[in-house]
Design an enzyme around this catalytic site. Sequence first.
Site, short mmCIF file in Angstrom:
data_model
loop_
_atom_site.label_atom_id
_atom_site.label_comp_id
_atom_site.label_asym_id
_atom_site.label_seq_id
_atom_site.Cartn_x
_atom_site.Cartn_y
_atom_site.Cartn_z
N LYS A 143 2.95 11.87 -10.60
CA LYS A 143 1.67 12.46 -10.19
C LYS A 143 1.62 13.93 -10.61
O LYS A 143 0.60 14.41 -11.12
CB LYS A 143 1.48 12.31 -8.67
CG LYS A 143 1.19 10.86 -8.28
CD LYS A 143 1.20 10.58 -6.78
CE LYS A 143 1.03 9.09 -6.55
NZ LYS A 143 1.06 8.68 -5.14
N GLN A 169 2.53 11.36 0.39
CA GLN A 169 3.12 10.13 -0.16
C GLN A 169 3.58 9.21 0.97
O GLN A 169 4.24 9.65 1.91
CB GLN A 169 4.30 10.50 -1.08
CG GLN A 169 4.89 9.34 -1.85
CD GLN A 169 3.92 8.72 -2.87
OE1 GLN A 169 3.03 9.38 -3.39
NE2 GLN A 169 4.08 7.44 -3.12
N ASP A 186 -6.60 10.42 -2.02
CA ASP A 186 -6.07 9.05 -1.96
C ASP A 186 -7.15 8.06 -1.51
O ASP A 186 -6.98 6.85 -1.67
CB ASP A 186 -4.90 8.98 -0.96
CG ASP A 186 -3.54 8.94 -1.64
OD1 ASP A 186 -3.46 8.39 -2.75
OD2 ASP A 186 -2.58 9.45 -1.04
N1 GUN Z 1 2.66 4.90 -1.66
C1 GUN Z 1 2.46 3.86 -2.49
N2 GUN Z 1 1.26 3.97 -3.12
C2 GUN Z 1 0.71 5.12 -2.69
C3 GUN Z 1 -0.52 5.78 -2.98
O1 GUN Z 1 -1.36 5.34 -3.77
N3 GUN Z 1 -0.72 6.96 -2.34
C4 GUN Z 1 0.18 7.46 -1.45
N4 GUN Z 1 -0.12 8.62 -0.85
N5 GUN Z 1 1.31 6.88 -1.14
C5 GUN Z 1 1.58 5.71 -1.77
#
Ligand code: GUN
Length: 276
Positions: free
Chosen positions: A49, A93, A116
């Site tokens: 990311k 996350q 998100d």
């Molecule tokens: N954990 C697994 N996929 C995601 C996601 O798309 N966003 C976040 N914040 N955590 C995750």
Amino acid sequence: MAKIIDGKLISAQIKDELKEKVAKEHIKATLAVIQVGNDPASCVYVGNKKKACEYIGIGSRSYELPEETTEEELLDLVDRLNADDEIKGILVQLPLPKTIDEKKVINRISPDKDVDGFHPQSVGRLCIGEDGFVSCTPAGIIELLKRSGIPIEGRECTVIGRSNIVGKPMALLLLANNGTVTVCHSRTKDLKEICKRADILVVAVGKPKMITSEYIKEGAVVIDVGIHRTESGKLCGDVDYEDVLPHVSAITPVPGGVGPMTIAMLMVNCVKAAGF
Ligand code: GUN
């Protein structure tokens, strides 16, 4: 011959479009990425990311917090980032350590910075067809279908899985695109028969190679959200790819299908957040 939907290529195109937009419109944004603990998968996702932010030309600020971080400390950090004008998007996350209530943390993120798309306000907007942040994986699947020239309108769309992150927003997005939508889950009876009616089958069950050709209508489009490592160390999805391939008109591979789209759509949301 089945069309193999190249998520790596499509996600690269989206990131290139964003990079151009950011440069041309002098967009300034910084994404705050919070990780609690050091789950190995989360470390990889968070790293990717941050790299994507750098690629499209926006900033990222990393918060790597120890496993012992309390809920209060995390909520305090979210409050500070909500009030920080430089920060346009906040990403916590998941999963969080069991001592922290994920819902409470998600609900604390300012809806204007909810890149998100997990905040109840974002989900509510999606539900009633208002513009807002959409959960990245399902939004990425819609982009894959559109950019592959696969129509959704009027077609039988079946989603297996009802999570808040994938299954539910996926169903809402397919509906918003005028699909006829069925949602299946662990308590569904006659799963095979229902799946066999689908023109577009989105699989997010979390079980390696569960979906075989017995679940597939001839010529269906199959989207595989799962990712697992087999005993031999290879990656596979929720769909038994080799078994299903001769029966589909299009399919996403694992890896290189849905996975790369999640980060591309996060970047779309970050650029959108810069406008608030
Ligand atoms: N954990 C697994 N996929 C995601 C996601 O798309 N966003 C976040 N914040 N955590 C995750």
